[in-house]
Design an enzyme around this catalytic site. Structure first.
Site, PDB file in Angstrom:
ATOM      1  CB  VAL A  65       9.818 -51.834 -14.845  1.00  0.00           C
ATOM      2  CG1 VAL A  65       9.856 -51.103 -16.167  1.00  0.00           C
ATOM      3  CG2 VAL A  65       8.591 -52.719 -14.708  1.00  0.00           C
ATOM      4  CB  SER A 143      -6.485 -49.647 -13.214  1.00  0.00           C
ATOM      5  OG  SER A 143      -7.675 -50.397 -13.407  1.00  0.00           O
ATOM      6  CE1 TYR A 156      -3.474 -54.128 -13.610  1.00  0.00           C
ATOM      7  CE2 TYR A 156      -5.736 -53.492 -13.118  1.00  0.00           C
ATOM      8  CZ  TYR A 156      -4.597 -53.370 -13.895  1.00  0.00           C
ATOM      9  OH  TYR A 156      -4.585 -52.486 -14.951  1.00  0.00           O
TER      10      TYR A 156
END
Ligand code: NDP
Length: 248
Positions: A65, A143, A156
């Site tokens: 991706v 998240s 992240y």
């Protein structure tokens, strides 16, 4: 060939974990499903076989991706094989946890490129067709780390916070075209991604989860199933936490 009468869904990162559960759930819900994965062909073959057992036509391809051209090729192959895509779910993601003081540039870029830019590539390659047909829905995976931050996860958390902003902006852009976009912000879900956590960290997190256990990929898939369905037709631009009451 298009024309099974089933709508098509496209899922990134569908070979394992949450993406796998989403592929299987959407196949059960009556979708034909295209999914991509990075490299684990054996896992992908299993998922494709299971989804086909639910009556779905399946288009599964190894696609990175982070590579826009590969993603465009995957999307156009999926449309040729399954017909117009109705639901887009971006689940491909990685972690490379380190305190910022020890972060390698490579780990910063790998996480941002996969999680955030990968989400952009998949949505960029699919959104125009959804808007043109004036129907369809996008679900991204963020998240709770993207909402609240998490120690050792600056890369992240930044990628997942980026996905939240991206999804809200997308919802505003495409709502008038009948297209909805929402993001799911899971807490700790039992997958290969969280297997790597030490027992000590798991226990520390578990003590904070109101429901006293981690979530399952199937529980995330249940929410995605709702979000892409007509039952969620007035729901757009939302960040939906799914964390067993980890953050209240
Ligand atoms: P897993 O590690 O179990 O699965 C990741 C999937 O993404 C695999 O199918 C993998 O393919 C694919 N993938 C990874 N990198 C690429 C890439 N460059 N191109 C294409 N596919 C890729 O992850 P989870 O199921 O746990 O996580 C799914 C999503 O949910 C992620 O975005 C994650 O950040 C998010 N999330 C997960 C949580 C959790 O507790 N598990 C909590 C909050 C959010 P392959 O197997 O071939 O490498």
């Amino acid at each position: 060939m298009p024309g099974s009468g089933r709508p098509a869904a496209l899922v990134s990162g569908g070979s394992r974990g949450i993406g796998r559960a989403v592929v299987l759930r959407l196949a059960q819900d009556g979708f034909d499903v295209a999914f991509c994965f990075r490299s684990d062909q054996t896992a992908a073959d299993h998922v494709a076989k299971e989804a086909a057992e639910h009556g779905a036509r399946v288009y599964a391809r190894p696609v990175d991706v982070t590579d826009a051209a590969q993603v465009r090729g995957f999307v156009s192959g999926a449309e040729q094989e399954l017909g117009p895509v109705h639901a887009v779910v971006t689940s491909a993601g990685i972690v490379r946890d380190k305190p910022l003081a020890l972060m390698a540039d490579e780990d910063w870029h790998a996480v941002l490129d996969t999680n955030l830019t990968g989400t952009y590539h998949v949505c960029r390659a699919t959104i125009y067709a959804l808007m043109r047909r004036r129907q369809g829905t996008v679900v991204t995976l963020s998240s709770i780390a993207g909402v609240y931050g998490n120690s050792t996860q600056t890369n992240y958390a930044a990628s997942k916070a980026g996905i939240i902003g991206f999804t809200k902006a997308l919802a505003k852009e495409c709502g008038r075209y009948g297209v909805r976009a929402n993001t799911v912000a899971p807490g700790l879900i039992e997958t290969d991604m969280t297997d790597a956590l030490s027992d000590q960290v798991r226990e520390r997190i578990l003590r904070q989860v109101t429901l006293g256990r981690f979530g399952t990929p199937e529980e995330v898939a249940d929410l995605v199933s709702f979000l892409v369905s007509d039952r969620a037709r007035y729901l757009s631009g939302q960040v939906i936490g799914l964390d067993g009451g980890l953050v209240i």
